[in-house]
Write a protein that holds these residues in place. Structure first.
Motif, mmCIF file in Angstrom:
data_model
loop_
_atom_site.group_PDB
_atom_site.id
_atom_site.type_symbol
_atom_site.label_atom_id
_atom_site.label_comp_id
_atom_site.label_asym_id
_atom_site.label_seq_id
_atom_site.Cartn_x
_atom_site.Cartn_y
_atom_site.Cartn_z
ATOM 1 N N GLU A 74 0.878 -1.158 0.181
ATOM 2 C CA GLU A 74 -0.136 -0.096 0.179
ATOM 3 C C GLU A 74 0.750 1.050 -0.091
ATOM 4 O O GLU A 74 1.875 1.490 0.990
ATOM 5 N N ASP A 75 0.420 2.154 -0.936
ATOM 6 C CA ASP A 75 1.074 3.589 -0.951
ATOM 7 C C ASP A 75 2.538 3.340 -1.048
ATOM 8 O O ASP A 75 3.365 4.030 -0.447
ATOM 9 N N SER A 76 3.123 2.392 -1.932
ATOM 10 C CA SER A 76 4.594 2.470 -2.226
ATOM 11 C C SER A 76 4.842 2.286 -3.716
ATOM 12 O O SER A 76 3.805 2.119 -4.472
ATOM 13 N N SER A 77 5.803 2.732 -4.226
ATOM 14 C CA SER A 77 6.104 2.868 -5.480
ATOM 15 C C SER A 77 7.500 2.046 -5.800
ATOM 16 O O SER A 77 8.151 1.590 -5.060
ATOM 17 N N GLN A 78 7.627 1.408 -7.169
ATOM 18 C CA GLN A 78 8.564 0.616 -7.549
ATOM 19 C C GLN A 78 8.951 -0.787 -6.779
ATOM 20 O O GLN A 78 9.876 -1.078 -6.246
#
Length: 464
Positions: free
Chosen positions: A247-251
């Protein structure tokens, strides 16, 4: 006659000392950690009037003729037996069950005591509030991984209990999986679309379901909570797919080789393949490029969060190859889930407890329990040889031996009990009995002096 006078005087003096010791014992009947004392007597040197003679052919031998010159105090012994333990309910109070002494310090002076009525002062030092002496032990340290540990082999230091201090947030470093994937379900068709896969995983009818969904909260370096979702579905016999969302993270990237997101060949990959033996034991994990088939099977998840260009990473521990401690595949209901993670948000220390080893454990508002310190104990070869220093404290002497300092419960040292205090080991019935015997002994010696004086008066009255 003069000899009897001085013998009586020595008896009076010695019985007076014995009475002094008895009085001190009785006055300390309710002193925590006090050890009772006793006085033992021995006879004084004897004056020889005639020596012994050796037997010969004519007559037998004769014994020596000696007159004693009174008594001496042989010893004032400390009786170091265990006192009864009294419950106080105060978690800073400590009592030793068995051998050993608490170590307290006044500057460079080190003392030892059985009285454990301790408290925490305004600066967080663990002290004896009656005199301010600081309790000695070992405070916790941080290892290279940021975990707290206590080195009991190190030098003694003042124990600090930092009430209401902060425990910084800790990013999740490990997530452990356990339990079971249902081996009886059918595999998802190889040509299934994403919509089909979601229907197979989330089918409300357990008989039609071909997968499983679970989640666990993990923490980043700031202590923010992020939900990690995991989808399991069966690809073919004994092979399952794991898919991850953070959740709410990129890459987000999952990597078996342990290079995190740095391996460009798997960058952005969020899937793992997990294989099992026909009897349900995990044997391998693969990210499509690298795989593990021996030892502890794990993969690393790397990710970035908004505002922080540095990639963060934690490990997924899936089990050990050929064993059933992690994820398994048996014909039982789906129970696989992430059961444990080691991250937490920032918290404040709210309370603490002390166990039998003397370890002080802090309880924080975020649910974390951390070791803070450990109380030291000292034992001696001859504890009765210690010097009394007042305040129910002792110091080492030439005959006590050197202090052997270490953890409670080891090398002959007793256990520490929190919320209790050791009572005095004075037995009043013994003391009152000794008081009667001492009083009679004092009276008898006074009679010796009076009678000797009367005899001297008779001698002086021979010439009238």
């Amino acid at each position: 006659m003069m000899r009897s006078l001085y013998s009586g005087v020595s008896g009076l003096k010695n019985h007076q000392v014995r009475m002094d010791v008895i009085g001190n014992n009785i006055s300390n009947v309710n002193t925590h950690g006090f050890k009772t004392e006793r006085v033992t007597f021995q006879d004084m040197i004897s004056q020889e009037l005639q020596g012994a003679s050796e037997p010969n052919e004519r007559i037998g031998g004769t014994n020596p003729k000696q007159v004693g010159l009174g008594s001496l105090i042989a010893a004032i012994d400390k009786i170091m037996t265990q006192g009864a333990l009294q419950t106080t309910g105060k978690n800073t109070d400590l009592a030793v069950s068995g051998e050993g002494f608490f170590v307290v310090k006044d500057g460079d002076k080190q003392f030892y005591t059985r009285a454990g009525a301790f408290n925490v002062d305004k600066n967080g030092f663990y002290v004896n509030p009656a005199n301010g002496l600081k309790v000695q032990g070992w405070n916790s340290r941080l290892d290279e991984s940021g975990n707290k540990y206590i080195n009991s082999a190190g030098s003694l230091e003042d124990i600090v209990i930092p009430l209401y201090s902060k425990e910084p947030a800790r990013a999740t470093q490990n997530v452990d999986f356990q339990s079971n994937l249902n081996a009886s379900v059918a595999a998802v068709p190889p040509d299934a679309t994403e919509e089909d896969i979601q229907r197979y995983i989330n089918d409300p009818d357990p008989r039609q379901r071909r997968g499983h969904v679970t989640s666990i909260n993990v923490y980043d370096e700031l202590g923010n909570t992020r939900q990690m979702g995991v989808e399991f579905y069966k690809m073919r016999e004994n092979v399952w797919k794991m898919r991850f969302k953070l959740e709410d993270s990129s890459q987000v990237s999952v990597d078996v080789s342990g290079t995190g997101g740095e391996n460009t060949s798997v960058s952005g990959n969020t899937e793992l393949e997990v294989s099992f033996t026909p009897d349900g034991k995990i044997i391998s994990v693969s990210d499509g490029v690298d795989s593990q088939t021996t030892g502890k099977l794990k993969a690393d998840i790397s990710f970035r969060i908004p505002g922080n260009p540095t990639a963060q990473k934690f490990s997924l521990n899936l089990g050990e190859a050929g064993l059933v401690g992690g994820i398994t595949q048996f014909s039982s209901d789906f129970t696989t889930k992430a059961v444990k993670q080691d991250g937490y948000p920032m918290g404040y220390m709210e309370s603490f407890s002390i166990d039998n080893t003397g370890t002080v454990t802090g309880v924080f508002s975020n649910g974390v329990r951390q070791p803070l310190a450990r109380v030291a104990l000292a034992n001696f070869t001859n504890p009765a040889g210690l010097n009394k220093e007042g305040d129910t404290m002792y110091s080492s002497s030439l005959n006590s031996g050197e202090a052997n300092i270490g953890e409670a419960g080891s090398q002959g040292r007793g256990k520490i009990n929190a919320g209790l205090l050791e009572m005095s080991n004075v037995d009043l019935s013994d003391q009152f009995t000794d008081m009667i015997v001492t009083q009679r002994g004092f009276q008898a010696n006074s009679r010796t002096i009076v009678t000797s004086d009367q005899m001297i008066q008779e001698v002086l009255g021979l010439k009238r």
